[in-house]
Design an enzyme around this catalytic site. Sequence first.
Site, PDB file in Angstrom:
ATOM      1  N   LYS A 167       8.997  -0.136  -5.407  1.00 42.02           N
ATOM      2  CA  LYS A 167       7.844  -1.038  -5.547  1.00 42.02           C
ATOM      3  C   LYS A 167       6.874  -0.485  -6.596  1.00 42.02           C
ATOM      4  O   LYS A 167       6.301  -1.241  -7.385  1.00 42.02           O
ATOM      5  CB  LYS A 167       7.124  -1.225  -4.208  1.00 42.02           C
ATOM      6  CG  LYS A 167       7.895  -2.004  -3.155  1.00 42.02           C
ATOM      7  CD  LYS A 167       8.203  -3.444  -3.533  1.00 42.02           C
ATOM      8  CE  LYS A 167       6.985  -4.340  -3.569  1.00 42.02           C
ATOM      9  NZ  LYS A 167       7.364  -5.766  -3.780  1.00 42.02           N
TER      10      LYS A 167
ATOM     11  N   ASP B 258       0.829  -1.217   0.000  1.00 43.72           N
ATOM     12  CA  ASP B 258       0.000   0.000   0.000  1.00 43.72           C
ATOM     13  C   ASP B 258       0.863   1.267   0.000  1.00 43.72           C
ATOM     14  O   ASP B 258       0.359   2.361  -0.250  1.00 43.72           O
ATOM     15  CB  ASP B 258      -0.959   0.006   1.200  1.00 43.72           C
ATOM     16  CG  ASP B 258      -0.271  -0.062   2.557  1.00 43.72           C
ATOM     17  OD1 ASP B 258       0.975  -0.124   2.615  1.00 43.72           O
ATOM     18  OD2 ASP B 258      -0.981  -0.057   3.585  1.00 43.72           O
ATOM     19  N   GLU B 259       2.162   1.110   0.288  1.00 42.88           N
ATOM     20  CA  GLU B 259       3.021   2.305   0.385  1.00 42.88           C
ATOM     21  C   GLU B 259       3.176   3.012  -0.952  1.00 42.88           C
ATOM     22  O   GLU B 259       3.588   4.170  -0.990  1.00 42.88           O
ATOM     23  CB  GLU B 259       4.394   1.926   0.964  1.00 42.88           C
ATOM     24  CG  GLU B 259       4.270   1.302   2.336  1.00 42.88           C
ATOM     25  CD  GLU B 259       5.542   1.355   3.162  1.00 42.88           C
ATOM     26  OE1 GLU B 259       6.472   2.091   2.802  1.00 42.88           O
ATOM     27  OE2 GLU B 259       5.594   0.658   4.179  1.00 42.88           O
TER      28      GLU B 259
HETATM   29  P1  NAD Z   1      11.381  -9.922   3.686  1.00 45.03           P
HETATM   30  O1  NAD Z   1      12.416  -8.847   3.625  1.00 45.03           O
HETATM   31  O2  NAD Z   1      11.079 -10.573   4.986  1.00 45.03           O
HETATM   32  O3  NAD Z   1      11.781 -11.097   2.671  1.00 45.03           O
HETATM   33  C1  NAD Z   1      12.267 -10.857   1.391  1.00 45.03           C
HETATM   34  C2  NAD Z   1      12.828 -12.167   0.833  1.00 45.03           C
HETATM   35  O4  NAD Z   1      13.289 -11.932  -0.504  1.00 45.03           O
HETATM   36  C3  NAD Z   1      14.011 -12.722   1.635  1.00 45.03           C
HETATM   37  O5  NAD Z   1      13.869 -14.105   1.812  1.00 45.03           O
HETATM   38  C4  NAD Z   1      15.213 -12.414   0.743  1.00 45.03           C
HETATM   39  O6  NAD Z   1      16.275 -13.331   0.902  1.00 45.03           O
HETATM   40  C5  NAD Z   1      14.585 -12.512  -0.640  1.00 45.03           C
HETATM   41  N1  NAD Z   1      15.333 -11.747  -1.652  1.00 45.03           N
HETATM   42  C6  NAD Z   1      15.735 -10.452  -1.553  1.00 45.03           C
HETATM   43  N2  NAD Z   1      16.412 -10.119  -2.679  1.00 45.03           N
HETATM   44  C7  NAD Z   1      16.399 -11.208  -3.501  1.00 45.03           C
HETATM   45  C8  NAD Z   1      16.901 -11.468  -4.790  1.00 45.03           C
HETATM   46  N3  NAD Z   1      17.577 -10.544  -5.491  1.00 45.03           N
HETATM   47  N4  NAD Z   1      16.682 -12.695  -5.341  1.00 45.03           N
HETATM   48  C9  NAD Z   1      15.992 -13.630  -4.648  1.00 45.03           C
HETATM   49  N5  NAD Z   1      15.507 -13.447  -3.404  1.00 45.03           N
HETATM   50  C10 NAD Z   1      15.715 -12.246  -2.846  1.00 45.03           C
HETATM   51  O7  NAD Z   1      10.091  -9.290   3.031  1.00 45.03           O
HETATM   52  P2  NAD Z   1       8.557  -9.523   3.398  1.00 45.03           P
HETATM   53  O8  NAD Z   1       8.181  -8.612   4.494  1.00 45.03           O
HETATM   54  O9  NAD Z   1       8.314 -10.981   3.504  1.00 45.03           O
HETATM   55  O10 NAD Z   1       7.863  -8.951   2.063  1.00 45.03           O
HETATM   56  C11 NAD Z   1       7.624  -9.820   0.945  1.00 45.03           C
HETATM   57  C12 NAD Z   1       6.984  -9.006  -0.169  1.00 45.03           C
HETATM   58  O11 NAD Z   1       5.753  -8.454   0.296  1.00 45.03           O
HETATM   59  C13 NAD Z   1       7.821  -7.823  -0.639  1.00 45.03           C
HETATM   60  O12 NAD Z   1       7.686  -7.719  -2.029  1.00 45.03           O
HETATM   61  C14 NAD Z   1       7.191  -6.619   0.056  1.00 45.03           C
HETATM   62  O13 NAD Z   1       7.365  -5.443  -0.709  1.00 45.03           O
HETATM   63  C15 NAD Z   1       5.745  -7.050   0.096  1.00 45.03           C
HETATM   64  N6  NAD Z   1       4.939  -6.482   1.207  1.00 45.03           N
HETATM   65  C16 NAD Z   1       5.379  -6.581   2.500  1.00 45.03           C
HETATM   66  C17 NAD Z   1       4.580  -6.113   3.528  1.00 45.03           C
HETATM   67  C18 NAD Z   1       5.000  -6.233   4.978  1.00 45.03           C
HETATM   68  O14 NAD Z   1       4.278  -5.750   5.863  1.00 45.03           O
HETATM   69  N7  NAD Z   1       6.115  -6.879   5.299  1.00 45.03           N
HETATM   70  C19 NAD Z   1       3.338  -5.528   3.241  1.00 45.03           C
HETATM   71  C20 NAD Z   1       2.936  -5.429   1.905  1.00 45.03           C
HETATM   72  C21 NAD Z   1       3.740  -5.930   0.895  1.00 45.03           C
HETATM   73  O1  TDX Z   2      11.769   1.013  15.635  1.00 45.48           O
HETATM   74  C1  TDX Z   2      10.779   1.423  15.013  1.00 45.48           C
HETATM   75  N1  TDX Z   2      10.024   2.430  15.560  1.00 45.48           N
HETATM   76  C2  TDX Z   2       8.928   2.942  14.932  1.00 45.48           C
HETATM   77  O2  TDX Z   2       8.267   3.860  15.459  1.00 45.48           O
HETATM   78  C3  TDX Z   2      10.378   0.869  13.751  1.00 45.48           C
HETATM   79  C4  TDX Z   2      11.182  -0.234  13.122  1.00 45.48           C
HETATM   80  C5  TDX Z   2       9.261   1.388  13.146  1.00 45.48           C
HETATM   81  N2  TDX Z   2       8.565   2.404  13.701  1.00 45.48           N
HETATM   82  C6  TDX Z   2       7.359   2.927  13.023  1.00 45.48           C
HETATM   83  C7  TDX Z   2       7.553   3.290  11.563  1.00 45.48           C
HETATM   84  C8  TDX Z   2       6.215   2.966  10.958  1.00 45.48           C
HETATM   85  O3  TDX Z   2       5.326   4.056  11.104  1.00 45.48           O
HETATM   86  O4  TDX Z   2       6.412   1.864  13.029  1.00 45.48           O
HETATM   87  C9  TDX Z   2       5.690   1.798  11.790  1.00 45.48           C
HETATM   88  C10 TDX Z   2       5.932   0.440  11.164  1.00 45.48           C
HETATM   89  O5  TDX Z   2       7.289   0.408  10.751  1.00 45.48           O
HETATM   90  P1  TDX Z   2       7.905  -0.865   9.987  1.00 45.48           P
HETATM   91  O6  TDX Z   2       7.645  -2.087  10.790  1.00 45.48           O
HETATM   92  O7  TDX Z   2       9.300  -0.532   9.598  1.00 45.48           O
HETATM   93  O8  TDX Z   2       6.937  -0.960   8.700  1.00 45.48           O
HETATM   94  P2  TDX Z   2       6.585   0.108   7.565  1.00 45.48           P
HETATM   95  O9  TDX Z   2       7.641   1.127   7.406  1.00 45.48           O
HETATM   96  O10 TDX Z   2       5.184   0.586   7.825  1.00 45.48           O
HETATM   97  O11 TDX Z   2       6.606  -0.857   6.261  1.00 45.48           O
HETATM   98  C11 TDX Z   2       6.063  -2.201   6.330  1.00 45.48           C
HETATM   99  O12 TDX Z   2       4.759  -2.235   5.802  1.00 45.48           O
HETATM  100  C12 TDX Z   2       4.599  -2.090   4.407  1.00 45.48           C
HETATM  101  C13 TDX Z   2       6.969  -3.176   5.595  1.00 45.48           C
HETATM  102  O13 TDX Z   2       8.281  -3.111   6.135  1.00 45.48           O
HETATM  103  C14 TDX Z   2       6.959  -2.906   4.116  1.00 45.48           C
HETATM  104  O14 TDX Z   2       7.751  -3.884   3.443  1.00 45.48           O
HETATM  105  C15 TDX Z   2       5.540  -2.984   3.627  1.00 45.48           C
HETATM  106  O15 TDX Z   2       5.470  -2.678   2.256  1.00 45.48           O
END
Ligand code: NAD
Ligand code: TDX
Length: 370
Positions: free
Chosen positions: A164, A135-136
């Site tokens: 993204k 959603d970012e």
């Molecule tokens: P993460 O950082 O935990 O995992 C990313 C994975 O991708 C890791 O296993 C890493 O080794 C692998 N990777 C990175 N670069 C690579 C490359 N060049 N080739 C092959 N593998 C590679 O990320 P996540 O939080 O699991 O997010 C997964 C996907 O979901 C991402 O595309 C992210 O943008 C999207 N997303 C995440 C969130 C969230 O809240 N975490 C929310 C919405 C969307």
């Molecule tokens: O130490 C912290 N203190 C703090 O206040 C950290 C790590 C985060 N934050 C705040 C920043 C954000 O407003 O908390 C909120 C959540 O932060 P993150 O966990 O870093 O997530 P965010 O930046 O919202 O992004 C996450 O959600 C969307 C994922 O990392 C992304 O990959 C995804 O696309």
Amino acid sequence: MACLLVTGGAGFIGANFVHYWMNEYPADRVIVLDALTYAGNIQNLAPVNDKSNFRFVHGDIGDTKLVESLLRTENVDTLVHFAAESHVDRSIAGPDAFLETNIMGTHSLLKAARQVWMTEGLNPQNHRFHHVSTDEVFGELTPEEPAFTEKTAYAPNSPYSASKAASDFLVRAYHHTYGLNVTTSNCSNNYGPYHFPEKLIPLVTLNILHGKTLPVYGDGSNVRDWLYVEDHAYGIDLVLKKGKLGETYNIGGVNEWKNIDIVRLICRLVEEKFATDESLKTRFPDCPASRGEANDSLISFVTDRPGHDFRYAIDTTYIRDELGYKPKVTFEEGIRKTLDWYLDNEDWWRAVMDGSYQDWINTNYAQMSR
Ligand code: NAD
Ligand code: TDX
């Protein structure tokens, strides 16, 4: 029977998706391609690694020839693309890896998919490239603005979200120009098992247990919409099964929280756990709750993240009405399950935190990568 290639399947959401899928569809074959960056952890896949319908491949999504060869030799019909650099703070400190993996890496996958599925004619009709996005890409909301819909204009603010957004546009272009069968989902903040402890919820949980400072950026009033990670997997499942080609779907929890309120909630839930389980006081003597003190004494308001997006919120009307999507896990239930998971999986997070899982990968991945 389908054969899925899951990129980034050793990361947080990818691994949860693999577990979800192999549980729901045990006859399908699942191949994970993951570069095992700092965020990838082969141990996240340990529960499925011995299954004959699972294969782990250690490799980079930027290696187009490797991806083409996997698509051909495994007769893959569905590619689910999670691999990315995902941490906003890291993208601010060093954007290059984000552009390389999130933009060029996604393009490498699209090229490989087009080559094998369309040019060479393997599964020319019956293939799917599903792109997992965030959603970012829509930028930030004020407290009054309506939630993001699929029609909200893109306005990414961080190097992460810009990378993204670029990848989303490339996926769109490969559908429009070449006719590749694509779908995209834009999801809100996930939480749950295997969440890497640089992100807010696991970081706060583990810092409380260790009696370390809880760093809250700015005044803690920034808002995120939180979704239990299994409900994200379920949403992707619906899009794969019933989604329209070329379409994007927003997935979210309709569950907005200020950061400071989440931090206080986790403080309170940990206190509740310590009050009912004496053994936790022995395991985590530095936790304030071990001394009968309030965990929120650890909260520290720190310098804000540069360009910190104020609020994200997802309007899920489209996926609800079109595909029947509704999250299954309430926030209360999900956050308790997550806390229990971290308490039950101390070996996992200790290895992640002290870096020893990297040593484990070096000695073990050769056996797992087959
Ligand atoms: P993460 O950082 O935990 O995992 C990313 C994975 O991708 C890791 O296993 C890493 O080794 C692998 N990777 C990175 N670069 C690579 C490359 N060049 N080739 C092959 N593998 C590679 O990320 P996540 O939080 O699991 O997010 C997964 C996907 O979901 C991402 O595309 C992210 O943008 C999207 N997303 C995440 C969130 C969230 O809240 N975490 C929310 C919405 C969307
Ligand atoms: O130490 C912290 N203190 C703090 O206040 C950290 C790590 C985060 N934050 C705040 C920043 C954000 O407003 O908390 C909120 C959540 O932060 P993150 O966990 O870093 O997530 P965010 O930046 O919202 O992004 C996450 O959600 C969307 C994922 O990392 C992304 O990959 C995804 O696309």
